[in-house]
Design a protein around this motif. Structure first.
Motif, PDB file in Angstrom:
ATOM      1  N   UNK A  16      42.978  58.117  43.363  1.00 34.38           N
ATOM      2  CA  UNK A  16      41.568  58.355  43.059  1.00 34.38           C
ATOM      3  C   UNK A  16      41.029  59.638  43.662  1.00 34.38           C
ATOM      4  N   UNK A  17      39.737  59.850  43.449  1.00 39.16           N
ATOM      5  CA  UNK A  17      39.072  61.039  44.007  1.00 39.16           C
ATOM      6  C   UNK A  17      37.728  60.623  44.608  1.00 39.16           C
ATOM      7  N   UNK A  18      37.251  61.457  45.523  1.00 41.54           N
ATOM      8  CA  UNK A  18      35.903  61.288  46.075  1.00 41.54           C
ATOM      9  C   UNK A  18      34.949  62.223  45.347  1.00 41.54           C
ATOM     10  N   UNK A  19      33.752  61.733  45.060  1.00 37.06           N
ATOM     11  CA  UNK A  19      32.699  62.586  44.514  1.00 37.06           C
ATOM     12  C   UNK A  19      31.575  62.660  45.539  1.00 37.06           C
ATOM     13  N   UNK A  20      31.540  63.779  46.265  1.00 39.33           N
ATOM     14  CA  UNK A  20      30.466  63.961  47.245  1.00 39.33           C
ATOM     15  C   UNK A  20      29.423  64.949  46.741  1.00 39.33           C
ATOM     16  N   UNK A  21      29.553  65.318  45.465  1.00 40.10           N
ATOM     17  CA  UNK A  21      28.623  66.304  44.904  1.00 40.10           C
ATOM     18  C   UNK A  21      27.461  65.639  44.155  1.00 40.10           C
ATOM     19  N   UNK A  22      27.746  64.524  43.513  1.00 41.15           N
ATOM     20  CA  UNK A  22      26.714  63.872  42.686  1.00 41.15           C
ATOM     21  C   UNK A  22      25.609  63.309  43.572  1.00 41.15           C
ATOM     22  N   UNK A  23      24.361  63.594  43.206  1.00 42.95           N
ATOM     23  CA  UNK A  23      23.251  63.080  44.027  1.00 42.95           C
ATOM     24  C   UNK A  23      22.749  61.737  43.535  1.00 42.95           C
ATOM     25  N   UNK A  24      22.752  61.560  42.206  1.00 46.72           N
ATOM     26  CA  UNK A  24      22.264  60.299  41.639  1.00 46.72           C
ATOM     27  C   UNK A  24      23.309  59.739  40.689  1.00 46.72           C
ATOM     28  N   UNK A  25      23.820  58.563  40.990  1.00 50.62           N
ATOM     29  CA  UNK A  25      24.767  57.901  40.093  1.00 50.62           C
ATOM     30  C   UNK A  25      23.998  57.446  38.852  1.00 50.62           C
ATOM     31  N   UNK A  26      24.572  57.648  37.682  1.00 52.01           N
ATOM     32  CA  UNK A  26      23.892  57.383  36.404  1.00 52.01           C
ATOM     33  C   UNK A  26      22.556  58.123  36.328  1.00 52.01           C
ATOM     34  N   UNK A  27      22.419  59.202  37.095  1.00 55.98           N
ATOM     35  CA  UNK A  27      21.145  59.938  37.198  1.00 55.98           C
ATOM     36  C   UNK A  27      19.993  59.045  37.652  1.00 55.98           C
ATOM     37  N   UNK A  28      20.311  57.942  38.296  1.00 56.64           N
ATOM     38  CA  UNK A  28      19.288  56.983  38.730  1.00 56.64           C
ATOM     39  C   UNK A  28      19.395  56.631  40.214  1.00 56.64           C
ATOM     40  N   UNK A  29      20.614  56.367  40.678  1.00 53.17           N
ATOM     41  CA  UNK A  29      20.792  55.686  41.958  1.00 53.17           C
ATOM     42  C   UNK A  29      21.281  56.668  43.024  1.00 53.17           C
ATOM     43  N   UNK A  30      20.550  56.800  44.131  1.00 46.66           N
ATOM     44  CA  UNK A  30      20.910  57.794  45.148  1.00 46.66           C
ATOM     45  C   UNK A  30      22.301  57.571  45.750  1.00 46.66           C
ATOM     46  N   UNK A  31      22.994  58.680  45.963  1.00 46.05           N
ATOM     47  CA  UNK A  31      24.327  58.629  46.576  1.00 46.05           C
ATOM     48  C   UNK A  31      24.320  59.450  47.866  1.00 46.05           C
ATOM     49  N   UNK A  39      41.446  55.345  41.121  1.00 44.99           N
ATOM     50  CA  UNK A  39      42.333  55.144  39.986  1.00 44.99           C
ATOM     51  C   UNK A  39      43.697  54.836  40.582  1.00 44.99           C
ATOM     52  N   UNK A  40      44.582  54.246  39.786  1.00 42.69           N
ATOM     53  CA  UNK A  40      45.851  53.765  40.330  1.00 42.69           C
ATOM     54  C   UNK A  40      46.994  54.090  39.376  1.00 42.69           C
ATOM     55  N   UNK A  41      48.201  54.179  39.932  1.00 45.31           N
ATOM     56  CA  UNK A  41      49.401  54.350  39.122  1.00 45.31           C
ATOM     57  C   UNK A  41      50.365  53.225  39.474  1.00 45.31           C
ATOM     58  N   UNK A  42      50.841  52.521  38.448  1.00 38.95           N
ATOM     59  CA  UNK A  42      51.821  51.442  38.655  1.00 38.95           C
ATOM     60  C   UNK A  42      53.146  51.924  38.062  1.00 38.95           C
ATOM     61  N   UNK A  43      54.127  52.097  38.935  1.00 37.97           N
ATOM     62  CA  UNK A  43      55.394  52.682  38.505  1.00 37.97           C
ATOM     63  C   UNK A  43      56.430  51.568  38.301  1.00 37.97           C
ATOM     64  N   UNK A  44      56.741  51.301  37.039  1.00 42.85           N
ATOM     65  CA  UNK A  44      57.761  50.296  36.722  1.00 42.85           C
ATOM     66  C   UNK A  44      59.122  50.959  36.594  1.00 42.85           C
ATOM     67  N   UNK A  45      60.154  50.120  36.411  1.00 44.20           N
ATOM     68  CA  UNK A  45      61.512  50.652  36.249  1.00 44.20           C
ATOM     69  C   UNK A  45      61.615  51.500  34.981  1.00 44.20           C
ATOM     70  N   UNK A  46      60.942  51.036  33.933  1.00 46.34           N
ATOM     71  CA  UNK A  46      61.085  51.713  32.640  1.00 46.34           C
ATOM     72  C   UNK A  46      59.947  52.685  32.351  1.00 46.34           C
ATOM     73  N   UNK A  47      58.734  52.227  32.617  1.00 41.85           N
ATOM     74  CA  UNK A  47      57.581  53.063  32.264  1.00 41.85           C
ATOM     75  C   UNK A  47      56.526  52.997  33.363  1.00 41.85           C
TER      76      UNK A  47
END
Ligand SMILES: Cc1cc2nc3c(=O)[nH]c(=O)nc-3n(C[C@H](O)[C@H](O)[C@H](O)COP(=O)(O)O)c2cc1C
Ligand SMILES: [Fe+2]
Ligand SMILES: [Fe+2]
Length: 406
Positions: A16-31, A39-47
């Motif tokens: 994943x990543x951090x977002x420390x730039x956005x001030x309002x989530x959904x342009x509504x909620x203070x951050x 985000x995640x990656x699941x590494x199987x034997x085949x795919x």
């Protein structure tokens, strides 16, 4: 701070990543403390399967993260789309270009949104039904529909062998990940507060769907809960599940009162102080929010724990004091009054607007307690009597427990 990709289970990575730039989530909620897009990656034997992606602004950072885990992007056959809000899939159309063999795994409803809103061609979409599985080679993903958390297409993904639940927005929290990604590495007092604020801002309208989803997940052993915002729960996954249950049931503390007020010249504020002191003396827990200075995000968050909201405000140009009306309309939109009581004190000079407030609050789902007080800002004897009567009925309703909110 930028954290490196790291394993959350064998061959399963946080990318994943951090977002420390956005001030309002959904342009509504203070951050004030940012937000993470996990985000995640699941590494199987085949795919390989990727679980959600990130906001468009972080596309390249995300690709860099994946590159550290998987050298050959052709191995990525699936990108799971648990939820299509752009904080999780703004980057996805560009990711599809660098991963030509990958298909987007989505619910039926998700496929419609992918086609119509994201304009993804149908040959890049892989629809899964509720309960379907995909085997990556020693790693089995099961898809569980959890509609309306908080869009119609939402689902969660369960990695059977490692007992990991990728829950997307559910169990998520504001606050970027500074000290680590796990619940045992970070200050959970901070993140639990921010998880409640997130719940109250984003999910609260859909509490019935939350309870249905929790019921559906009951039989599933969750060793790790990996949401798409905030910390990953590995030491105590049950804690956030129990909190969600409590928040969603409006099993609010019966003795907690939130006073939401507005006052232009401070006279209404004196009424607030008077009410707060009397309720406090009755052993009730009081929190206060001035609508002119408190952001609605925090008012919603405190309301989650309260059983009663007392609204004190002046009339303004033949209407409700503007910021107060904004709050009341938001409460109506979010249907936050369900399972809660409201009390109203309107101060006015020549025309009461209490009726308008009662209508809004009733539409928000509150059960409005009597009497509804209409008074001059410096109450006369009659005004004082009404305020006393209201205080008594607030105490009565909360302490006797006989009256039930809707
Ligand atoms: C700009 C403005 C508009 C107002 N509009 C109304 C109104 O439409 N009806 C009314 O009864 N009082 C109106 N008032 C008077 C206030 O509602 C009243 O004095 C109120 O009790 C003030 O409370 P406060 O001291 O807590 O600010 C208005 C006052 C201001 C400053
Ligand atoms: Fe969302
Ligand atoms: Fe989200």
């Amino acid at each position: 701070m930028s954290l490196k990709p790291q394993p959350i289970a064998g061959d399963v990575y946080w990318v994943g990543v951090n977002d420390d730039a956005k001030e309002l989530f959904e342009s509504l909620w203070p951050l004030p403390f940012g937000i993470s897009y996990n985000a995640y990656a699941v590494v199987g034997r085949d795919t390989v399967a990727l679980i959600d992606t990130v906001d468009k602004r972080y596309t390249y950072e995300y690709i860099g993260r994946i590159r550290e885990v998987i050298e050959d992007f052709d191995r990525v056959r699936y990108i799971v789309v648990n939820h299509l809000e752009p904080d999780h899939h703004g980057a996805t159309p560009d990711i599809l270009k660098v991963m030509p063999k990958a298909k987007l795994v989505t619910s039926v409803m998700g496929s419609r949104i992918l086609s119509s809103v994201y304009r993804v061609p149908s040959d890049r979409i892989f629809i899964v039904k509720d309960g379907d599985r995909i085997d990556l080679g020693g790693k089995t993903l099961r898809f569980i529909y959890t509609p309306w958390l908080h869009w119609p297409e939402t689902m969660v993904t369960y990695l059977e062998e490692d007992r990991v639940l990728f829950s997307c927005d559910v169990f998520g929290s504001y606050g970027s990940l500074q000290d680590g990604i796990f619940d045992d590495e970070v200050d959970m007092n901070f993140y639990i507060d921010e998880a409640r604020r997130y719940f109250s801002n984003i999910v609260i309208k859909y509490t019935r769907n939350v309870l249905e989803a929790l019921e559906k997940l009951k039989g599933i052993e969750m060793r790790i809960i990996a949401p798409s915002h905030g910390p990953i729960y590995r030491s105590n996954p049950n804690r956030i599940v129990e909190l969600y249950k409590r928040w969603a049931q409006s099993a609010s503390e019966r003795d907690r009162v939130l006073i939401i007020y507005g006052s232009m010249y401070g006279r209404g504020e004196s009424i607030v102080e008077y009410i707060a002191e009397k309720l406090n003396r009755e052993g009730l827990k009081i929190s206060l929010h001035d609508v002119s200075t408190s952001h609605p995000s925090y008012i919603l968050s405190d309301l989650v724990e309260a059983c009663m909201a007392v609204f004190v405000y002046p009339s303004y140009d033949a209407g409700i004091f503007p910021y107060m009306e904004d709050v009341m309309r938001l409460l109506q939109l979010k249907q936050v009054g369900r399972g809660r009581f409201a009390a109203v004190v309107n101060t006015y000079a020549w025309g009461s607007t209490a009726k308008q407030a009662v209508e809004l609050l009733t539409k928000a789902g509150f059960k409005v307690v009597e009497p509804v007080v209409e008074t001059k800002a410096v109450p006369d004897e009659e005004g004082l009597k009404k305020i006393e009567a209201l205080i008594n009925s607030v105490v009565d309703v909360l302490k006797t427990g006989t009256a039930q909110p809707q």
